[in-house]
Design a protein around this motif. Sequence first.
Motif, mmCIF file in Angstrom:
data_model
loop_
_atom_site.group_PDB
_atom_site.id
_atom_site.type_symbol
_atom_site.label_atom_id
_atom_site.label_comp_id
_atom_site.label_asym_id
_atom_site.label_seq_id
_atom_site.Cartn_x
_atom_site.Cartn_y
_atom_site.Cartn_z
ATOM 1 N N SER A 162 0.856 -1.173 -0.055
ATOM 2 C CA SER A 162 -0.039 -0.039 0.152
ATOM 3 C C SER A 162 0.793 1.100 -0.047
ATOM 4 C CB SER A 162 -0.874 -0.199 1.260
ATOM 5 O OG SER A 162 -1.359 1.106 1.412
ATOM 6 N N LEU A 165 1.636 3.031 3.019
ATOM 7 C CA LEU A 165 2.966 2.731 4.059
ATOM 8 C C LEU A 165 4.218 3.738 4.203
ATOM 9 C CD1 LEU A 165 3.407 -1.406 3.960
ATOM 10 C CD2 LEU A 165 2.230 0.025 5.529
ATOM 11 N N LEU A 182 13.587 0.808 6.893
ATOM 12 C CA LEU A 182 12.845 0.188 7.913
ATOM 13 C C LEU A 182 11.311 -0.155 7.500
ATOM 14 C CD1 LEU A 182 13.619 2.842 10.425
ATOM 15 C CD2 LEU A 182 14.494 0.748 10.664
ATOM 16 N N VAL A 183 10.935 0.076 6.186
ATOM 17 C CA VAL A 183 9.644 -0.165 5.778
ATOM 18 C C VAL A 183 9.689 -1.197 4.662
ATOM 19 C CG1 VAL A 183 7.422 0.643 5.113
ATOM 20 C CG2 VAL A 183 8.578 1.646 7.144
ATOM 21 N N PRO A 186 12.152 -4.466 4.833
ATOM 22 C CA PRO A 186 11.692 -5.588 5.149
ATOM 23 C C PRO A 186 10.477 -6.216 4.374
ATOM 24 C CG PRO A 186 12.036 -3.917 6.781
ATOM 25 C CD PRO A 186 12.105 -3.293 5.368
ATOM 26 N N ASN A 187 9.837 -5.361 3.958
ATOM 27 C CA ASN A 187 8.542 -6.028 2.971
ATOM 28 C C ASN A 187 8.988 -6.501 1.638
ATOM 29 O OD1 ASN A 187 6.013 -5.364 4.783
ATOM 30 N ND2 ASN A 187 6.780 -3.661 4.672
#
Lengths: 270, 366
Positions: A162, A165, A182-183, A186-187
């Motif tokens: 999304s 995020l 950090l976002v 990891p995804n």
Amino acid sequence: MMRLADRLAPALLMLMTLVVFVLLYGPLMVPIVSSFFTVSRGAVDWSQPTLSAYVALMANESVLNALWTTLIVGAGAVICSVALGTGIALYYTSPHAKGRAFLQFIIFLPFLMPPIITGLALLIFFRQVEFERSLVTIIIGHTVFVLALVYRTILTRLQSLSESLVEASYDLGASRWQTFRLVLLPNLSSAMVGAAVLAFALSFDETMITLLVTGTQSTLPVRLWAMMRLGFTPDINALVALVLLFTTILCLVAVRFLMPKSAIEGSDED
Amino acid sequence: MNEAGVLLKLRSVSKSYGATAILHNVDLDVRDGEFITILGPSGSGKTTILRLIGGFTKPSGGEILLDGRDIAAMPINQRPFNTVFQDYALFPHLTVEGNVGYGLAVRGTPRAETAKRVADALELVQLGPLGKRYPAQLSGGQRQRVALARAIICRPRLILLDEPLAALDVELRRHMQTFLKSIQTEIRTTFLFVTHDQEEAIAMADRICVMNAGRIQQIGSPHEVYYRPSCEFVAKFFGENNLISGTLGPANGLTRAIETRAGRVLCSVEGQPDMAAAPVGSRAFAVCRPEAVAIGDEAAGENRFVVSIDQVAFAGASTMATASSVDDPTLSLKARIPSRPDGSTLSPGDAVTFVVPANACRLVPA
């Protein structure tokens, strides 16, 4: 009459599947089985199993060197393609990206073109700029070849995240770099691992481009190709068995990382 | 309006994408500590206002002033605002604690302090024991609370909420409305809440800003926008209403008459200098809520309509009677009357008088 046909159809289908399996996949099993037996004068001695083929493989320096080269090239191509693929995918999804369609076209071109054309183009280029052919040129060639797949895999994951995020991360005070680390990272990591496995598998057996851009080194497929004229020694059976085992493991890893999370863990949406 | 109490000012802010204008010259003051709701149908520009304040998009024109300074160019991550997103935007790879503590972690807050403030924030939103869970393991209402805790932990000066209750079912939405309001009262932070739901806006807001087609229609307390609409759109936007079309007569102090086909209607223009000054003969509507209508000859009130009842709908505590005027059969009027336990009520075909006092009638331009 109908009942007989009803019962006959599944049986026939099963038989057909079985035949296809044996005819198409059976040959794959032959080297595995024969790697555990000795071969003399073209005949397999089935009387006693042995690991002599594996011992011979360990002593075959040219094949082991080729395998080592293949692993280095694979690792190099994986690192380059994942780094570039991630960067380009991030650029592609950024709101300021220009020339998206052109970018996609260029990335997919080497993957869709016949490898011999890609290889030739690279060879001519390296000659023109007097870039000495070596491991580096093989890695470049493989990176060009696998980049499309890696890029696409990472882009697909990126687009499924999304947009809010990233907005939420900025909103909470994070910098661009923090948001990436950090976002996004990891995804994306599981898609990156999956893409890396696929890239490695492609690089592992790439022959055409490698033949054209290699210097003195030969990768495993190139070495095996060269051996065809002389005939294969029994230790190649052992090699095939090991590569099959390794590939199977790679496939399982790739599936684990590329399948949507929900398919593995079960989703908890309400 | 106390100048010192204003946190944020929007001055003739506009936004367009190419040739499509989304916002037209919006002026809005957000007061310190208030719960302000931006209310409008979809496409009205309400979310655009939130995104402009949050910094997610840049205005095409105008100023957004924080402490008198234009923040239009200030990056998102430097604005002292935090947002609760419509889809919550919780980080799926972080636990509840990781999500709530994110804003502190990226600022390099010491671990011990972060842990303490995360625990406090989770306590505040009543999620104390769920800190180790992942967003996928939470219900919609719990995710909502995590998103709220994550937004308040950095002690922003303004919290932006983008239709945060839209995805919840009715029961939970009611509960969350009360909950949000109580949190806002407790932490005394300014909330700017975007919604398309009129009831939600009325239930929660200190002030409502009604938007339509990229323009602010009216700003006022829930009571004001409900009972004293300033335009036809607002008059029709909040539930059932009576609008009677006519032409303005001369103004007379705090009242003004409007000539309609159902007769003259006397309206209050108190606090409406525009309507008091509008030229005689211009088109307007007299507006009155169905609950302001009394039935019967003996009821007190300046405006009387002889009507014939068309329909009677029982709605629990109240009953809605729909009737047509005898003088103007095209005019339909509604009256909301208290239901009676003995079941006695009006019947279709009854000829009655609808009575409305002038102070319950307002004028809006047609």
